[in-house]
Design a protein around this motif. Structure first.
Motif, mmCIF file in Angstrom:
data_model
loop_
_atom_site.group_PDB
_atom_site.id
_atom_site.type_symbol
_atom_site.label_atom_id
_atom_site.label_comp_id
_atom_site.label_asym_id
_atom_site.label_seq_id
_atom_site.Cartn_x
_atom_site.Cartn_y
_atom_site.Cartn_z
ATOM 1 N N VAL A 134 5.156 -2.228 3.096
ATOM 2 C CA VAL A 134 3.617 -1.872 3.281
ATOM 3 C C VAL A 134 3.525 -0.958 4.327
ATOM 4 O O VAL A 134 2.781 0.141 4.420
ATOM 5 N N GLU A 135 4.393 -1.330 5.235
ATOM 6 C CA GLU A 135 4.118 -0.534 6.797
ATOM 7 C C GLU A 135 4.765 1.078 6.477
ATOM 8 O O GLU A 135 4.408 2.052 7.051
ATOM 9 N N ARG A 145 2.367 3.102 4.681
ATOM 10 C CA ARG A 145 1.356 3.490 5.380
ATOM 11 C C ARG A 145 1.828 4.581 6.451
ATOM 12 O O ARG A 145 1.038 5.710 6.629
ATOM 13 N N GLU A 146 3.173 4.372 7.044
ATOM 14 C CA GLU A 146 3.316 5.570 7.789
ATOM 15 C C GLU A 146 3.691 6.849 7.266
ATOM 16 O O GLU A 146 3.406 7.864 7.554
ATOM 17 N N ALA A 163 0.104 8.437 6.189
ATOM 18 C CA ALA A 163 -0.769 8.931 7.318
ATOM 19 C C ALA A 163 -0.706 10.409 7.407
ATOM 20 O O ALA A 163 0.430 11.152 7.697
ATOM 21 N N ARG A 192 -3.222 3.975 -2.120
ATOM 22 C CA ARG A 192 -3.661 2.749 -2.412
ATOM 23 C C ARG A 192 -2.342 1.915 -2.922
ATOM 24 O O ARG A 192 -1.908 2.273 -3.800
ATOM 25 N N GLN A 193 -2.171 0.568 -2.162
ATOM 26 C CA GLN A 193 -1.233 -0.248 -2.598
ATOM 27 C C GLN A 193 -1.323 -1.362 -3.319
ATOM 28 O O GLN A 193 -2.485 -1.960 -2.918
ATOM 29 N N VAL A 253 -4.256 -4.215 2.528
ATOM 30 C CA VAL A 253 -3.724 -3.838 0.968
ATOM 31 C C VAL A 253 -4.882 -4.021 0.131
ATOM 32 O O VAL A 253 -5.424 -5.007 0.031
#
Length: 387
Positions: free
Chosen positions: A130-131, A134-135, A138, A145-146, A172
């Protein structure tokens, strides 16, 4: 923001050439001879204009895209691919934000403006996927969308349910599921858990369903019943749904009617030789159908390009679509179908819609799918990204 005037294109569905004026990130005007002093003018005469492409099912966190070629080492069974993924992901640095970013940039260049990605959640990887997503996302001109996805089961992997909830708490957007019968061996408890999370956190729900035949058909009935009972229509999807491509016509008809009534969407990737849901029948019944790549160059398989027009071609080909109007259904799945799945508003080519646009050198939608030509122009929120 500078106004942009696309001159002489063929907006999908309009039937005649038209100019498209983009202002403040929206489609402002569509018609012949649009006058827009000071606008940046781009000649797209005779080329097809499409709304942004929507990748409705992929696994960004797993990708090896952008790195050196990795020979495929998994067996041919689902269990073999899961085991290969678990055994090698640490060795290969999966998940990698750099590789995810490389794939997102490729998707953007090919005209994808929105992505739903299923991100692995399990006790070993935690929320690192997830991280990483997102990274990578960005500042990227693709809306990502997860889905918090229990790739190795929920009930069979203690601690996974708690991590799914943690992912939803972190923002999420959706919770996933995986073969409630075939993997977790307890469809009632599995569906209780994932539907409960979706209801509690106001999240979407997208379940992988590989279980085939009558077993998969029964699980679809359970999903339809839960969706209706909880009033989650429009927020529930079933990905793959191989059973739909294996059942007899009468059973397909009943399920199509039930899916439409409940507001459950179907997502297909049309990969390898796995059954493809009956798209024509589903759409005729009013079911939302979307599509995506599934894995893109990862430990589950070496294929995938990130080009949704190419993926639409695979969907059309695997569905044995030959007529132009049938082939167009695959393009719909890669655009408006995916937009409905994600609940996107203003996704289209009418005044007031978001200016997410793709231009291709094709004379009609069927040609765009079959040839999947290079993109002439890609625009996101009124900004020309690729030209």
């Amino acid at each position: 923001m500078t106004d942009v005037l696309l001159r002489g294109g063929l907006p999908w569905g309009l039937g005649v050439p038209a100019d498209i004026l983009v202002r403040d990130g929206l489609i402002h005007q569509v018609g012949a001879g649009v006058d827009a002093p000071g606008a940046r003018s781009v000649d797209v005469s005779g080329q097809l204009v499409l709304p942004g492409l929507v990748e409705a099912h992929c696994h960004l966190d797993k990708t090896l895209y952008g790195g050196p070629w990795v020979p495929h080492s998994a067996g041919d069974t689902l269990a073999g691919r899961i085991g290969n993924d678990l055994a090698r992901r640490a060795e290969l640095g999966v998940p990698s934000a750099a590789r995810i970013r490389a794939l997102l940039e490729r998707m953007s260049a090919a005209g994808t403006t929105h992505v739903r990605t299923h991100t692995d959640i399990d006790p070993l990887v935690g929320l690192r996927g997830v991280e990483a997503v997102r990274e990578a996302a960005a500042g990227c001109p693709v809306d990502v969308r997860q889905v918090a996805f229990p790739q190795h089961g929920v009930l069979t992997e203690p601690g996974t349910a708690e991590l799914l909830e943690e992912a939803l708490k972190s923002g999420v957007e959706a919770v996933g599921g995986l073969d409630p019968a075939g993997v977790d061996r307890d469809p009632v408890r599995h569906l209780d858990l994932v539907f409960g999370l979706a209801e509690r956190y106001g999240a979407h729900l997208d379940l992988h369903l590989h279980d085939g035949g009558s077993l998969g058909g029964w699980e679809l009935e359970l999903i339809i019943e839960r969706t209706k009972t909880l009033g989650l229509g429009g927020r529930v999807a079933v990905s793959h749904a191989y059973a739909l491509g294996q059942l007899d016509d009468a059973h397909q008809d009943r399920l199509a009617e039930g899916l439409a009534e409940a507001g459950v969407a179907i997502v297909t990737a049309a990969v390898y030789n796995f059954p493809v849901p009956p798209i024509k029948k589903l759409r005729a019944a009013g079911v939302t159908v979307a599509c995506g790549h599934d894995g893109i160059r990862d430990l589950w398989g070496p294929y995938g390009s990130g080009d949704m027009l190419e993926r639409a071609m695979h969907v059309a080909y695997r569905s044995t679509f030959r007529r132009d109007d049938d082939i167009e259904l695959a393009l719909e799945a890669a655009t408006s179908g995916g937009a409905r799945l994600l609940g996107l508003e203003g996704h289209g080519l009418a005044p007031g819609d978001r200016a997410d646009l793709v231009v291709v050198p094709a004379g009609n939608p069927a040609e765009a799918v079959v040839v999947h030509p290079p993109r002439t122009l890609v625009m996101k929120d009124g900004v020309v990204l690729h030209n």
